[in-house]
Scaffold this motif. Structure first.
Motif, PDB file in Angstrom:
ATOM      1  N   ASN A  88     -38.396 -11.066 -20.561  1.00 22.02           N
ATOM      2  CA  ASN A  88     -38.954 -10.169 -19.547  1.00 22.02           C
ATOM      3  C   ASN A  88     -40.073 -11.184 -19.121  1.00 22.02           C
ATOM      4  OD1 ASN A  88     -37.827  -7.798 -19.622  1.00 22.02           O
ATOM      5  ND2 ASN A  88     -38.785  -7.435 -21.437  1.00 22.02           N
ATOM      6  N   ASP A 148     -34.451  -5.238 -18.486  1.00 24.49           N
ATOM      7  CA  ASP A 148     -35.338  -4.352 -17.610  1.00 24.49           C
ATOM      8  C   ASP A 148     -34.958  -5.031 -16.318  1.00 24.49           C
ATOM      9  OD1 ASP A 148     -37.055  -3.243 -16.066  1.00 24.49           O
ATOM     10  OD2 ASP A 148     -38.563  -3.108 -17.606  1.00 24.49           O
ATOM     11  N   ILE A 160     -44.562   3.264 -24.118  1.00 20.41           N
ATOM     12  CA  ILE A 160     -43.698   3.720 -25.167  1.00 20.41           C
ATOM     13  C   ILE A 160     -43.780   2.696 -26.551  1.00 20.41           C
ATOM     14  CG2 ILE A 160     -41.573   4.498 -26.205  1.00 20.41           C
ATOM     15  CD1 ILE A 160     -41.351   5.799 -23.315  1.00 20.41           C
ATOM     16  N   SER A 161     -43.531   1.443 -26.170  1.00 22.96           N
ATOM     17  CA  SER A 161     -43.325   0.500 -27.073  1.00 22.96           C
ATOM     18  C   SER A 161     -44.781   0.298 -27.720  1.00 22.96           C
ATOM     19  CB  SER A 161     -42.816  -0.793 -26.361  1.00 22.96           C
ATOM     20  OG  SER A 161     -41.785  -0.642 -25.753  1.00 22.96           O
ATOM     21  N   ASP A 188     -44.393   1.255 -15.466  1.00 24.21           N
ATOM     22  CA  ASP A 188     -44.089   0.544 -16.944  1.00 24.21           C
ATOM     23  C   ASP A 188     -44.189   1.581 -18.096  1.00 24.21           C
ATOM     24  OD1 ASP A 188     -43.622  -1.919 -18.058  1.00 24.21           O
ATOM     25  OD2 ASP A 188     -45.652  -2.625 -18.019  1.00 24.21           O
ATOM     26  N   TYR A 189     -43.435   2.591 -18.007  1.00 24.78           N
ATOM     27  CA  TYR A 189     -43.457   3.610 -19.277  1.00 24.78           C
ATOM     28  C   TYR A 189     -42.599   2.933 -20.512  1.00 24.78           C
ATOM     29  CZ  TYR A 189     -38.411   4.171 -18.417  1.00 24.78           C
ATOM     30  OH  TYR A 189     -36.886   3.732 -18.437  1.00 24.78           O
ATOM     31  N   LYS A 190     -41.818   1.975 -20.362  1.00 25.28           N
ATOM     32  CA  LYS A 190     -41.425   1.538 -21.435  1.00 25.28           C
ATOM     33  C   LYS A 190     -42.282   0.693 -22.231  1.00 25.28           C
ATOM     34  CE  LYS A 190     -36.888  -0.485 -21.347  1.00 25.28           C
ATOM     35  NZ  LYS A 190     -35.945  -1.223 -20.521  1.00 25.28           N
ATOM     36  N   LEU A 236     -34.459   0.394 -26.964  1.00 27.98           N
ATOM     37  CA  LEU A 236     -35.175   0.676 -25.754  1.00 27.98           C
ATOM     38  C   LEU A 236     -35.149  -0.282 -24.875  1.00 27.98           C
ATOM     39  CD1 LEU A 236     -36.646   2.817 -24.162  1.00 27.98           C
ATOM     40  CD2 LEU A 236     -38.904   1.827 -25.121  1.00 27.98           C
ATOM     41  N   TRP A 237     -35.349  -1.628 -25.143  1.00 30.91           N
ATOM     42  CA  TRP A 237     -35.554  -2.800 -24.525  1.00 30.91           C
ATOM     43  C   TRP A 237     -34.104  -3.775 -24.423  1.00 30.91           C
ATOM     44  CZ3 TRP A 237     -39.313  -3.862 -20.968  1.00 30.91           C
ATOM     45  CH2 TRP A 237     -40.427  -3.147 -21.185  1.00 30.91           C
ATOM     46  N   ILE A 265     -37.335   0.813 -31.021  1.00 30.96           N
ATOM     47  CA  ILE A 265     -37.899   0.150 -29.683  1.00 30.96           C
ATOM     48  C   ILE A 265     -37.223  -1.140 -29.314  1.00 30.96           C
ATOM     49  CG2 ILE A 265     -39.775  -1.488 -28.888  1.00 30.96           C
ATOM     50  CD1 ILE A 265     -41.592   0.464 -31.102  1.00 30.96           C
TER      51      ILE A 265
END
Length: 200
Positions: free
Chosen positions: A59, A184, A150-151, A145-147, A179-180, A176
């Motif tokens: 990222n 992204d 959440i992280s 940037d919700y992720k 999730l990533w 987590i």
């Protein structure tokens, strides 16, 4: 200020962190499959940490590709991110030596990742500010940037829950990562769209 040195320095530090992590892995005592059993927990921790560091690096690469300018705030935010990432080998070794059911090292793992996530978030905002938030390609790509939110909440929650149940904390760390785990693509797509618009 150019961003080439920032990218090169970051890549170098992350490469060193990954090297330290693998060098800290214990060598199995024996040659059969049974010799691997005692080191499987630390191998799992290494795999989880390698993916976490890889997510930050991946990222970070896309974020700097979209950013246009670097200033002093960006440099300090990037150093804060690297500081947090550099602590990952330390907490892995602590977990290995204390035992995988030890609450404090498990919580420390979450706090280190929380520090990295907060630093990354601040770096993102610093890069947007350097580009000018109203015209920043990065700002348009990131959106809500919700992720990231959440992280950060997940890491903080897991660190607290480690003192109640270590396995719940570990499950959150894995969740987590999942999730990533799918990259992204927001920034990458924005950059490709911008390049196409520039050619038209």
């Amino acid at each position: 200020m150019g961003k080439g040195r920032l990218e090169a320095f970051t890549d170098g530090v992350i490469a060193i962190v990954i090297t330290i992590m693998v060098l800290e892995l214990p060598v199995p005592h024996g040659t059969g499959w049974s010799a691997l059993h005692p080191v499987l927990p630390i191998l799992a921790a290494y795999l989880l940490s390698f993916i976490n560091v890889g997510i930050f690096w991946n990222n970070h690469h896309h974020m700097l590709h979209a950013a246009k300018h670097v200033n002093g705030f960006v440099l300090w935010a990037n150093l804060a991110l690297l500081f947090a990432i550099s602590l990952v080998p330390f907490v892995i070794r602590w977990i290995d030596e204390a035992g995988f059911d030890a609450a404090m090292p498990t919580a420390a793992y979450g706090l280190v990742l929380l520090g990295a996530a907060i630093s990354y978030f601040l770096l993102e905002r610093a890069l947007m500010g350097a580009d000018g938030c109203d015209r920043s390609e990065l700002s348009a790509a990131v959106g809500s940037d919700y992720k990231a939110i959440i992280s950060m909440a997940g890491f903080a929650g897991a660190a607290a829950l480690a003192f109640i149940n270590v396995w719940i904390a570990d499950a959150i760390y894995v969740a987590i990562v999942l999730l990533w785990f799918v990259p992204d693509r927001r920034i990458e797509k924005r950059a490709v769209a911008g390049a196409r618009a520039g050619r038209s």
